[in-house]
Design an enzyme around this catalytic site. Structure first.
Site, PDB file in Angstrom:
ATOM      1  N   LYS A  79       0.964  -1.227   0.044  1.00 46.65           N
ATOM      2  CA  LYS A  79      -0.080   0.077   0.089  1.00 46.65           C
ATOM      3  C   LYS A  79       0.931   1.223   0.007  1.00 46.65           C
ATOM      4  O   LYS A  79       1.934   1.256   0.665  1.00 46.65           O
ATOM      5  CB  LYS A  79      -0.832   0.101   1.193  1.00 46.65           C
ATOM      6  CG  LYS A  79      -1.987   0.931   1.344  1.00 46.65           C
ATOM      7  CD  LYS A  79      -2.647   1.142   2.752  1.00 46.65           C
ATOM      8  CE  LYS A  79      -3.847   2.026   2.740  1.00 46.65           C
ATOM      9  NZ  LYS A  79      -4.817   1.849   3.954  1.00 46.65           N
ATOM     10  N   SER A 154      -9.870   1.579   2.807  1.00 48.19           N
ATOM     11  CA  SER A 154      -8.771   2.421   1.933  1.00 48.19           C
ATOM     12  C   SER A 154      -7.740   1.512   1.166  1.00 48.19           C
ATOM     13  O   SER A 154      -7.196   2.040   0.264  1.00 48.19           O
ATOM     14  CB  SER A 154      -8.300   3.464   2.902  1.00 48.19           C
ATOM     15  OG  SER A 154      -7.381   2.973   3.898  1.00 48.19           O
ATOM     16  N   SER A 178      -9.793  -0.682   6.883  1.00 49.51           N
ATOM     17  CA  SER A 178      -9.153  -0.492   5.681  1.00 49.51           C
ATOM     18  C   SER A 178      -8.472  -1.808   5.369  1.00 49.51           C
ATOM     19  O   SER A 178      -8.184  -1.709   3.895  1.00 49.51           O
ATOM     20  CB  SER A 178      -8.359   0.557   5.551  1.00 49.51           C
ATOM     21  OG  SER A 178      -9.162   1.714   5.379  1.00 49.51           O
TER      22      SER A 178
HETATM   23  N1  GLN Z   1     -13.092   3.832   6.006  1.00 44.26           N
HETATM   24  C1  GLN Z   1     -12.854   4.228   7.301  1.00 44.26           C
HETATM   25  C2  GLN Z   1     -12.635   5.893   7.306  1.00 44.26           C
HETATM   26  O1  GLN Z   1     -12.890   6.303   6.064  1.00 44.26           O
HETATM   27  C3  GLN Z   1     -11.649   3.615   7.787  1.00 44.26           C
HETATM   28  C4  GLN Z   1     -10.278   4.030   6.901  1.00 44.26           C
HETATM   29  C5  GLN Z   1      -9.257   3.116   7.365  1.00 44.26           C
HETATM   30  O2  GLN Z   1      -9.264   1.908   8.194  1.00 44.26           O
HETATM   31  N2  GLN Z   1      -7.955   3.661   7.040  1.00 44.26           N
HETATM   32  O3  GLN Z   1     -11.889   6.602   8.074  1.00 44.26           O
END
Ligand code: GLN
Length: 486
Positions: A79, A154, A178
């Protein structure tokens, strides 16, 4: 070719036997990326030459038979939130578009030391804020199972690159879901370890009390292998945990006979997609047949989790993202009249809409006069959520839930309404707030052919039982062998 869809533990055997070389594999995966990525768009940066050099080094190691790990010579994706020495690291943001770190994150350092070959850096929501990878400043990544749909987020690039056979495995980060939610959307395995199990050093920070790195893989064995490679105490991260790292791969075969699996009623609510519900219910039956005992548990503060998360995470983000000021890293507005103007123009042009929204929400939650009402209150409720889990784990060993309330949605479907987007994480967020480990494993498909994930949550530092349960499920089913037509 078969090997694009082979798990790490199979590739690793072939490499050890000399049936293939890391250079061959790496070249094949780079070709595969050329062929498939124009459609999937998982990669922000392909390492190319660098990957081939690392592959050759791995081959030398393999031929000498020295210092070999299950990852030696295996091509993976990373990532684009992990700093990689000499390799561009953007966090999918314009503000870091041309940022080349001078050092490695501890995770990528450990992966390199294990001999893994980094094929490149993969797409994500900007600064990991989102659930669809649509917040990337550069482009959208498609779901390999249905290219008009999001891969989740994400860590959408990580999950899509594994599902599409563009790497053998990947690493992502999980602040509120994420790793697990994109894994669920793309039909692969995603593991968020206990907070502190994996060092956060060199990972671009979103919400420091929630962020945790973990593997996204084709199967549970690979998740155990990857976790073993990246876990452990790190003097460079004072929140990393000192407990010794067990041999996770050796803990998989215990079975679930007599294991008590908690089913929290708060996670089986109205509004869950009916195909998701039937896949998850089917999965629970499988575990029961394998000898597990299903017990009802309650996590009464679940209804506050999303609110608490969006206060704590945005507050921490507003503070963490203050460092992107045009002075120290990345982009700088060149046409500013003075220093203040330079800060403003850099941040205005460098950050996307969702990142700005989070910084504003977080700054508000922390501002004097509102701090007690928002941030402090949220921190208190966070403790209650953690206690819910302590209480529930008195009567069960692990907890099982759907990973997400719906399968992968279509591009654009939730962009206009941030609140609907935030609800994608309703089942994953509490795990981060409590700091416990969670895994998502493929457990079926919707009638429309979209993958569904089963989430299993475990006690603090009990990744072993989590992996054992997931492995028992995997052995009893064939879901992890299904591949998208790409
Ligand atoms: N979807 C969640 C957010 O928008 C979690 C994102 C994540 O785990 N980095 O914050």
């Amino acid at each position: 070719m078969e090997e694009f869809f082979e798990p790490v533990h199979e590739l690793s055997k072939k490499l050890a036997r000399g049936q293939t070389s890391s250079a061959e594999l790496t070249k094949a995966f780079l070709k595969r990326i050329d062929a498939v990525d124009p459609v999937i768009r998982a990669y922000i940066t392909v390492a190319g030459e660098g990957a081939l050099k690392d592959a050759e080094a791995a081959d030398r190691r393999l031929s000498k038979g020295e210092n070999i790990t299950p990852l030696t010579g295996v091509p993976i994706s990373v990532k684009d939130i992990f700093c990689t020495s000499g390799l561009r690291t953007t966090c999918a943001s314009k503000i870091l578009e041309n940022f080349v770190p001078v050092y490695d994150s501890t995770v990528t350092k450990k992966l390199k030391e294990a001999g893994a070959v980094i094929l490149g850096k993969v797409n994500m929501d900007e600064f990991a804020m989102g659930s669809s990878t649509e917040n990337s400043a550069f482009f959208k990544t498609a779901n390999p199972w249905s290219t008009d749909r999001v891969p989740g987020g994400s860590s959408g690039g990580s999950a899509a690159s594994v599902a599409a056979g563009e790497c053998a495995a990947s690493v992502g980060t999980d602040t509120g879901g994420s790793i697990r939610q994109p894994a669920s959307c793309c039909g692969v395995v995603g593991l968020k370890p206990t907070y502190g199990r994996v060092s956060r050093f060199g990972i671009i920070a979103f919400a420091s009390s929630l962020d945790q790195a973990g593997p996204i893989t084709r199967d549970v064995t690979d998740a155990a292998i990857m976790l073993g490679a990246i876990a452990g105490a790190d003097p460079l991260d004072s929140t990393s945990i000192g407990a010794p790292v067990p041999d996770y791969a050796a803990m998989l075969r215990g079975g679930v006979k007599g294991l008590r699996i908690g089913i929290p009623k708060e996670y089986f609510i109205e509004g869950i997609d009916k195909d998701v519900l039937s896949a998850v219910s089917g999965a629970l039956e499988v575990l029961k047949k394998a000898g597990a005992e299903l017990v009802d548990v309650s996590l009464p503060n679940t209804e506050y989790a999303v609110s608490v998360y969006y206060l704590v995470a945005t507050a921490e983000a507003s503070s963490n993202l203050a460092r992107f000021d045009g002075v120290k890293y990345g982009m700088r507005a060149q046409d500013a009249a003075n220093l203040l103007d330079m800060y403003k123009k850099t941040r205005d042009r460098g950050f996307g809409a969702e990142v700005k929204r989070r910084i504003m929400l977080g700054t508000y939650a922390l501002s004097s006069g509102y701090y007690d009402a928002y941030y402090k209150k949220a921190s208190e409720v966070r403790t209650l959520i953690k206690r819910d889990f302590d209480e529930a784990f008195k009567s069960c060993d692990v907890i099982a839930t759907p990973t997400a309330p719906t399968p992968a949605f279509r591009f654009g479907e939730r962009v206009a309404d941030p609140l609907t987007m935030y609800l994608s994480d309703i089942f994953t967020i509490s795990c981060n707030l409590a700091g416990i480990p969670g895994i998502s494993v493929p457990c079926g498909f919707t009638n429309g052919g979209l993958p569904v994930g089963l989430q299993i949550l475990g006690k603090h530092l009990d990744e072993g039982t989590l992996l054992m349960t997931a492995y028992a499920f995997e052995q009893a089913t064939e879901w992890h062998r299904k591949r998208p037509n790409i």
